[in-house]
Design an enzyme around this catalytic site. Structure first.
Site, PDB file in Angstrom:
ATOM      1  NE  ARG A  97      -3.243   2.568   2.689  1.00  0.00           N
ATOM      2  CZ  ARG A  97      -3.293   3.314   3.776  1.00  0.00           C
ATOM      3  NH1 ARG A  97      -2.826   2.870   4.925  1.00  0.00           N
ATOM      4  NH2 ARG A  97      -3.825   4.512   3.743  1.00  0.00           N
ATOM      5  CG  HIS A 142      -0.898   8.824   3.687  1.00  0.00           C
ATOM      6  ND1 HIS A 142      -1.049   7.466   3.894  1.00  0.00           N
ATOM      7  CD2 HIS A 142      -0.470   9.314   4.874  1.00  0.00           C
ATOM      8  CE1 HIS A 142      -0.706   7.152   5.148  1.00  0.00           C
ATOM      9  NE2 HIS A 142      -0.349   8.276   5.759  1.00  0.00           N
ATOM     10  CD  GLU A 187      -4.322   7.337  10.120  1.00  0.00           C
ATOM     11  OE1 GLU A 187      -3.698   8.369  10.365  1.00  0.00           O
ATOM     12  OE2 GLU A 187      -4.008   6.229  10.569  1.00  0.00           O
ATOM     13  CG  ASN A 329      -4.803   3.079   8.953  1.00  0.00           C
ATOM     14  OD1 ASN A 329      -4.959   2.144   8.170  1.00  0.00           O
ATOM     15  ND2 ASN A 329      -4.257   4.222   8.599  1.00  0.00           N
ATOM     16  CE1 TYR A 331       0.657   2.548  13.432  1.00  0.00           C
ATOM     17  CE2 TYR A 331      -1.459   3.404  12.692  1.00  0.00           C
ATOM     18  CZ  TYR A 331      -0.150   3.047  12.429  1.00  0.00           C
ATOM     19  OH  TYR A 331       0.348   3.168  11.155  1.00  0.00           O
ATOM     20  CD  GLU A 398      -1.273   3.632   8.045  1.00  0.00           C
ATOM     21  OE1 GLU A 398      -0.965   4.048   9.186  1.00  0.00           O
ATOM     22  OE2 GLU A 398      -1.497   4.376   7.082  1.00  0.00           O
TER      23      GLU A 398
HETATM   24  C1  BGC Z   1      -0.471   7.300   9.545  1.00  0.00           C
HETATM   25  C2  BGC Z   1       0.967   7.098   9.127  1.00  0.00           C
HETATM   26  C3  BGC Z   1       1.854   7.298  10.332  1.00  0.00           C
HETATM   27  C4  BGC Z   1       1.493   6.269  11.380  1.00  0.00           C
HETATM   28  C5  BGC Z   1       2.381   6.221  12.608  1.00  0.00           C
HETATM   29  C6  BGC Z   1      -0.817   6.691  10.875  1.00  0.00           C
HETATM   30  O1  BGC Z   1      -1.659   7.550  11.544  1.00  0.00           O
HETATM   31  O2  BGC Z   1      -1.337   6.912   8.522  1.00  0.00           O
HETATM   32  O3  BGC Z   1       1.266   7.980   8.089  1.00  0.00           O
HETATM   33  O4  BGC Z   1       3.194   7.282  10.000  1.00  0.00           O
HETATM   34  O5  BGC Z   1       0.189   6.531  11.806  1.00  0.00           O
HETATM   35  O6  BGC Z   1       2.497   7.442  13.243  1.00  0.00           O
END
Ligand code: BGC
Length: 492
Positions: A97, A142, A187, A329, A331, A398
């Site tokens: 991607r 992006h 995002e 995405n 995290y 992501e």
């Molecule tokens: C974004 C990326 C970023 C990653 C880690 C995501 O919010 O899409 O561009 O590098 O987080 O910070």
């Protein structure tokens, strides 16, 4: 090279204090890695590229970036197509991607002048990927808005939908014969909240509770317009799929109290619901609770009408259902707590939401405490999406973790192994249709306001070296083994 036996031993010795079992990935779960144009390409003013809002910000306000660095050269990927594709291929990952830089192909923003050298760069990248058996997944936006449009208000100007359509037509015309998976916008929250309210991401405005809501409205209308453009003018010939990527953090109630349960729900609506609800629910529109809290607070501030601009009935219909898949995405996760109303003063989205957000210091942390490993949060978010937004294909576009360690990034390995286990639980037990697991990021990149201080990459990049040498990390070996064995380890 590390083989699967080694990986298993590695787990047994390092993490698994209990018994372990091996679990197979389903055949249709695609393994991928990701990047974005500004974060890796460099060549910021080469071959006719125009200026983006990030170029402008890093050059005029260097203090906004933790290490005062820029993406001028970044990973120099503009000059390393073959090398980078080889990095992906050698791991055995099936998809890549990446994003297209709007000002690289349209230096003045509008489509009256197409920079064919920019087009050629993406043509070569796409061709090289396909020649090596890797499926390209392309994000149109992006975060590289051409600077000229920022001077006209950027995402607060409703005309952005027209500007974006001109750009999208050029992209579909030139690349749509080979690209079959499209993401319109990466995002929305980061664009609107960080860019127009939080004063961090370009254009770094601090007009919370106003500009971020105008932005949200225009992001949704623009996304819908591009979705319809693709459906009506391209899909029957090009036969691709198109959607949007939304970053969702799981919001867990701080306590069992009703107030905190409601606060956690509000936190979800203020975090991602405002973008997902209009697209993915039968009712469409912004979520009710989101509208209600902003309207009430606006009234208390003496406004005649809500600071949140509304959608007309036809706009609601137009936005509803505009995605072929859910692009997630993920995290990390957070706790959400109900708080008393703030005294009336300068408006802000945080004051509108009346919540406090925090993380648990016991959660394993990476090189930045924002990024903590919370696998159960991913499971909850996957269930939540299925339950609230529909039982559709879900692409994790992501997921990643920035280890402290430059090369021996064992925490990142554990993060992915744990999260892959959760994905398997969600697929098998909750019947969520997760179809893609995309690691952020292929290599260490320019991490926006954190510059080069965070390394999410499967490959370490030496940013001091003119060659921008890429060196495999442990996580790269993990994914190589994973792609070969399609097996993860679970502690039992
Ligand atoms: C974004 C990326 C970023 C990653 C880690 C995501 O919010 O899409 O561009 O590098 O987080 O910070």
């Amino acid at each position: 090279m590390i083989n699967s036996k080694f990986l298993v031993l590695f787990y047994l010795f390092n993490y698994a204090t209990n018994l372990t079992i091996l679990r197979k990935l389903p055949d249709d779960l695609v393994l991928a890695s990701a990047s974005s144009s500004y974060q890796i390409e460099g060549a910021w003013n080469e071959d006719g590229k125009g200026e983006s809002i990030w170029d402008r910000m890093v050059h005029t306000r260097p203090g906004r970036i933790l290490d005062r660095s820029t993406g001028d050269v970044a990973c120099d990927s503009y000059h390393k197509i073959k090398h980078d594709v080889e990095l992906i291929k050698s791991m055995g990952l099936e998809q890549y991607r990446f994003s297209i830089s709007w000002p690289r192909i349209l230096p003045y923003g509008y489509a009256n002048h197409i920079n064919m050298r920019g087009v050629q760069y993406y043509n070569e990248l796409i061709d090289e990927l396909i020649a090596n058996g890797i499926t390209p997944v392309v994000t149109l936006y992006h975060w590289e808005l051409p600077q000229i449009f920022q001077e006209l208000g950027g995402w607060t100007n409703a005309l952005i939908a027209e500007w974006f359509e001109q750009y999208a037509r050029v992209v579909f015309d030139h690349f749509g014969d080979r690209v079959k998976l499209w993401i319109t916008i990466n995002e929305p929250k980061q664009i609107c909240s960080f860019g127009y309210a939080g004063g961090t991401f370009a254009p770094a405005l601090e007009i919370s509770g106003i500009a971020d809501y105008m932005c949200a409205r225009n992001v949704l209308l623009t996304h819908a317009r591009i979705f319809h453009l693709y459906k009506n003018s391209y899909q029957s010939i090009q036969k691709g799929k198109i959607g949007i990527t939304i970053e969702c953090s799981w919001m867990e109630p701080a306590t069992n109290s009703t107030n905190d349960y409601e606060a956690a729900d509000r936190a979800r609506q203020f975090d991602f619901g405002l973008y997902a609800h209009p697209i993915f629910t039968p009712a469409g529109d912004f979520p009710e609770i989101f509208k209600k809290f902003i309207a009430e607070r606006s009234r208390a501030e003496g406004h005649q009408q809500s600071r949140l601009p509304s959608f007309s009935e036809s706009e609601i219909r137009n936005i509803r259902g505009t995605a072929d898949f859910f692009g997630l995405n993920y995290y990390s996760s957070r706790y959400a707590k109900d708080i008393k109303p703030h005294p009336i003063g300068k408006p802000s989205s945080l004051k509108d939401s009346r919540i406090e957000i925090y993380t648990d210091p016991n959660w394993i942390t990476g090189a930045d405490p924002i990024f903590r490993s919370v696998p159960w949060g991913l499971r909850n978010i996957l269930k939540y999406i299925k339950h609230n937004y529909g039982d559709m294909d879900l692409f994790i576009t992501e997921i990643g973790f920035p280890d402290y360690e430059k090369f021996n990034d064992t925490k990142t390995v554990k993060y992915h192994n744990d999260h892959l286990n959760v994905v398997l639980d969600a697929i098998h037990l909750d019947k969520v249709k997760v179809k893609t697991y995309t690691v952020w990021s292929l290599m260490d990149v320019f991490e926006w306001t954190r510059g080069y201080t965070l390394g999410f990459g499967l490959y370490h990049v030496d940013f001091e070296n003119d060659n921008r040498t890429r060196t495999p990390k442990w996580s790269r070996e993990f994914f190589h083994t994973l792609a070969t064995t399609r097996t993860v380890v679970q502690e039992i």
